[in-house]
Write an enzyme that holds these catalytic residues in place. Structure first.
Site, short mmCIF file in Angstrom:
data_model
loop_
_atom_site.label_atom_id
_atom_site.label_comp_id
_atom_site.label_asym_id
_atom_site.label_seq_id
_atom_site.Cartn_x
_atom_site.Cartn_y
_atom_site.Cartn_z
CB THR A 131 51.67 6.82 75.06
OG1 THR A 131 50.80 6.06 74.24
CG2 THR A 131 52.45 5.84 75.92
CG ASP A 132 46.49 6.29 73.56
OD1 ASP A 132 47.65 5.94 73.21
OD2 ASP A 132 45.56 6.44 72.74
CD GLU A 133 50.79 3.02 71.70
OE1 GLU A 133 51.36 1.92 71.73
OE2 GLU A 133 50.88 3.81 70.76
CE1 TYR A 157 56.59 4.68 73.25
CE2 TYR A 157 54.36 3.97 72.72
CZ TYR A 157 55.26 4.98 73.03
OH TYR A 157 54.82 6.28 73.13
CE LYS A 161 56.24 7.54 77.05
NZ LYS A 161 57.17 8.71 77.01
P1 NAD Z 1 60.02 10.71 68.20
O1 NAD Z 1 60.48 9.31 68.13
O2 NAD Z 1 59.61 11.43 66.96
O3 NAD Z 1 61.15 11.62 68.88
C1 NAD Z 1 61.87 11.21 70.00
C2 NAD Z 1 63.05 12.17 70.19
O4 NAD Z 1 63.76 11.76 71.36
C3 NAD Z 1 64.05 12.15 69.03
O5 NAD Z 1 64.41 13.46 68.68
C4 NAD Z 1 65.24 11.38 69.60
O6 NAD Z 1 66.49 11.79 69.02
C5 NAD Z 1 65.16 11.75 71.07
N1 NAD Z 1 65.80 10.75 71.92
C6 NAD Z 1 65.63 9.39 71.89
N2 NAD Z 1 66.40 8.81 72.82
C7 NAD Z 1 67.05 9.82 73.47
C8 NAD Z 1 67.97 9.85 74.55
N3 NAD Z 1 68.40 8.72 75.16
N4 NAD Z 1 68.42 11.05 74.98
C9 NAD Z 1 68.00 12.20 74.37
N5 NAD Z 1 67.14 12.22 73.35
C10 NAD Z 1 66.67 11.04 72.90
O7 NAD Z 1 58.86 10.71 69.28
P2 NAD Z 1 57.52 11.58 69.34
O8 NAD Z 1 56.50 10.92 68.51
O9 NAD Z 1 57.85 12.99 69.12
O10 NAD Z 1 57.11 11.35 70.86
C11 NAD Z 1 57.57 12.22 71.88
C12 NAD Z 1 57.02 11.76 73.22
O11 NAD Z 1 55.60 11.75 73.17
C13 NAD Z 1 57.43 10.34 73.61
O12 NAD Z 1 57.70 10.33 74.99
C14 NAD Z 1 56.22 9.49 73.27
O13 NAD Z 1 56.15 8.37 74.11
C15 NAD Z 1 55.11 10.48 73.55
N6 NAD Z 1 53.87 10.27 72.78
C16 NAD Z 1 53.92 10.14 71.43
C17 NAD Z 1 52.73 9.99 70.71
C18 NAD Z 1 52.73 9.89 69.20
O14 NAD Z 1 51.68 9.61 68.62
N7 NAD Z 1 53.83 10.13 68.53
C19 NAD Z 1 51.51 9.93 71.40
C20 NAD Z 1 51.51 10.06 72.79
C21 NAD Z 1 52.70 10.24 73.47
P1 TYD Z 2 51.71 3.70 64.49
O1 TYD Z 2 51.73 4.97 63.70
O2 TYD Z 2 52.92 2.84 64.47
O3 TYD Z 2 51.30 4.09 65.99
P2 TYD Z 2 50.92 3.11 67.25
O4 TYD Z 2 51.36 1.75 66.97
O5 TYD Z 2 51.71 3.74 68.35
O6 TYD Z 2 49.44 3.24 67.42
O7 TYD Z 2 50.49 2.82 64.00
C1 TYD Z 2 49.17 3.31 64.03
C2 TYD Z 2 48.27 2.17 63.63
O8 TYD Z 2 48.52 1.84 62.27
C3 TYD Z 2 48.51 0.90 64.42
O9 TYD Z 2 47.27 0.24 64.63
C4 TYD Z 2 49.39 0.07 63.51
C5 TYD Z 2 48.93 0.47 62.12
N1 TYD Z 2 49.96 0.44 61.06
C6 TYD Z 2 49.71 -0.23 59.86
O10 TYD Z 2 48.63 -0.80 59.65
N2 TYD Z 2 50.68 -0.25 58.91
C7 TYD Z 2 51.90 0.36 59.09
O11 TYD Z 2 52.77 0.28 58.20
C8 TYD Z 2 52.13 1.04 60.33
C9 TYD Z 2 53.44 1.74 60.58
C10 TYD Z 2 51.14 1.07 61.29
#
Ligand code: NAD
Ligand code: TYD
Length: 359
Positions: A131-133, A157, A161
């Site tokens: 992630t960018d975070e 989180y 990561k």
């Molecule tokens: P998500 O929370 O939707 O899905 C996570 C999945 O991992 C779920 O299906 C869960 O059941 C599985 N999981 C959790 N713990 C587990 C374990 N111990 N063993 C096996 N499976 C397990 O997450 P996402 O949004 O799809 O993100 C996927 C990846 O991408 C993550 O590594 C996250 O850090 C990264 N990522 C997400 C975003 C975003 O905006 N969602 C952006 C950048 C990177």
């Molecule tokens: P989120 O989807 O939780 O992603 P991340 O925290 O990983 O960036 O949140 C995106 C942005 O939206 C973040 O700045 C937090 C804000 N946010 C709200 O303002 N209200 C909400 O209920 C949620 C879930 C997020």
């Protein structure tokens, strides 16, 4: 790439990637290892393009025996590691599972890959999705994050990561494990669990519930449509340099409040008759809330020729349409007791969360 272990493939991005890869690689067999936490669902894996090339395994990435067995039995040559605890707000209220899955889980997979592949370097790959975070928070005029930006994670989180990214790099430098890493900005699109900003707002609006904007809503995220992320990962698997990191981002950097307003406007067009914007409600801010993320994607654009196909306008429209036509999916994944409890903890008790931090 022949036998690909995808971890977390029942989650949001993983399930989109499973679909993407089955279409993009007609010879590949996918082993999908997922623990089916609250965030994962087999509902996300219905109607796959070619289900005969997809094997689902219900299990934990921290289970070394299981992971070792899968590596051996399925002759895995490629790992694409998505599995994680992924929600910042949950990491604030309960960090332990983040450390376990994101750090110990990644370590377990790295060890399994090292054992299975030994000195093999050709035709094997460990790809880590991050992630960018990990880079921290930008001030309004700071330049966007580059691959060389120092890590400065600020939530449990992002710290977990960051730890996993460091481990992956260490396995490259120490053991020569052929790794690649992608650090991506906020994704949105089909199958995103409705705890995250965009689906939460769509669904609350449809139910006439408040749209909870944290703080002043002037935080900035670099939104990317999930399919564009999948395409970037596939490109890195195909053409990326081993040992390298690639930043991925959408180049869309609106304020959160503007994203919420856009969703309201789209709903007003597609489901007219309600003043959705009147539901916007400012609520106490997230503790340690990162103000701004922005990604410099020059490297992946110039080296691999990637660019996003969706801007925020087209991506949001596709996403709102998808949720409107998949309310049965929403009912299945989000009506459970766990999610209701989460909404209570994170929103109804929000005032006390902010109060606890000030105290
Ligand atoms: P998500 O929370 O939707 O899905 C996570 C999945 O991992 C779920 O299906 C869960 O059941 C599985 N999981 C959790 N713990 C587990 C374990 N111990 N063993 C096996 N499976 C397990 O997450 P996402 O949004 O799809 O993100 C996927 C990846 O991408 C993550 O590594 C996250 O850090 C990264 N990522 C997400 C975003 C975003 O905006 N969602 C952006 C950048 C990177
Ligand atoms: P989120 O989807 O939780 O992603 P991340 O925290 O990983 O960036 O949140 C995106 C942005 O939206 C973040 O700045 C937090 C804000 N946010 C709200 O303002 N209200 C909400 O209920 C949620 C879930 C997020």
């Amino acid at each position: 790439m022949k036998n690909v272990l995808i971890t977390g493939g029942a989650g949001f991005i993983g399930a989109n990637f499973v679909r993407y890869l089955l279409r993009a690689e007609p010879e590949v067999h996918i082993i999908n290892l997922d623990a089916l936490t609250y965030a994962g669902s087999l509902e996300n894996l219905r109607d796959l393009p070619d289900p005969s090339r997809h094997t689902f395994v219900h299990g934990d990435i921290c289970d070394a025996d299981l992971v070792n067995r899968l590596m051996r039995e399925h002759e895995i040559d490629t790992i694409v590691h998505f599995a994680a605890e992924s929600h910042v707000d949950r990491s604030i209220l309960g960090p332990a599972p983040f450390i376990k899955t994101n750090v110990i889980g990644t370590f377990t997979l790295l060890e399994a890959a090292r054992q299975a592949w030994g000195q093999e370097r050709d035709g094997v790959r460990f790809h880590h999705v991050s992630t960018d975070e990990v880079y921290g928070s930008l001030a309004p005029d700071d330049p966007p994050f580059q691959e060389s930006t120092a890590y400065d994670p600020r939530s449990p989180y992002s710290a977990s990561k960051a730890a996993s990214d460091h481990l992956v790099r260490a396995y490259f430098h120490t053991y020569g494990l052929p790794v690649t890493i992608t650090n991506c900005s906020n994704n949105y699109g089909p199958y995103q669990f409705p705890e995250k900003l965009i689906p939460l707002m769509i669904l609350n609006a449809l139910q006439g519930r408040p749209l909870p904007v944290y703080g002043d809503g002037k935080q900035v995220r670099d939104w990317l449509y999930v399919e564009d992320h999948c395409e970037a990962i596939h490109l890195v698997l195909r053409k990326g340099q081993v040992g390298e990191t690639y930043n991925i981002g959408g180049g869309n950097q609106p304020y959160n409040i503007d994203v919420v307003r856009k969703i309201c406007a789209l709903l007003a067009e597609l489901r007219p008759g309600v003043d959705y914007a009147s539901l916007i409600t400012h609520v106490p801010d997230r503790p340690g809330h990162d103000r701004r993320y922005a990604m410099d994607t020059t490297k992946i654009r110039s080296e691999l020729g990637w660019q996003p196909r969706h801007d925020l306008e087209s991506g949001l429209r596709a996403t709102v349409r998808w949720y409107l036509s998949h309310l049965d999916w929403v009912a299945k994944v989000a009506q459970g007791e766990e999610f209701q409890k989460w909404l209570q903890q994170n929103y109804a008790d929000r005032q006390s969360l902010a109060g606890r931090r000030r105290a």
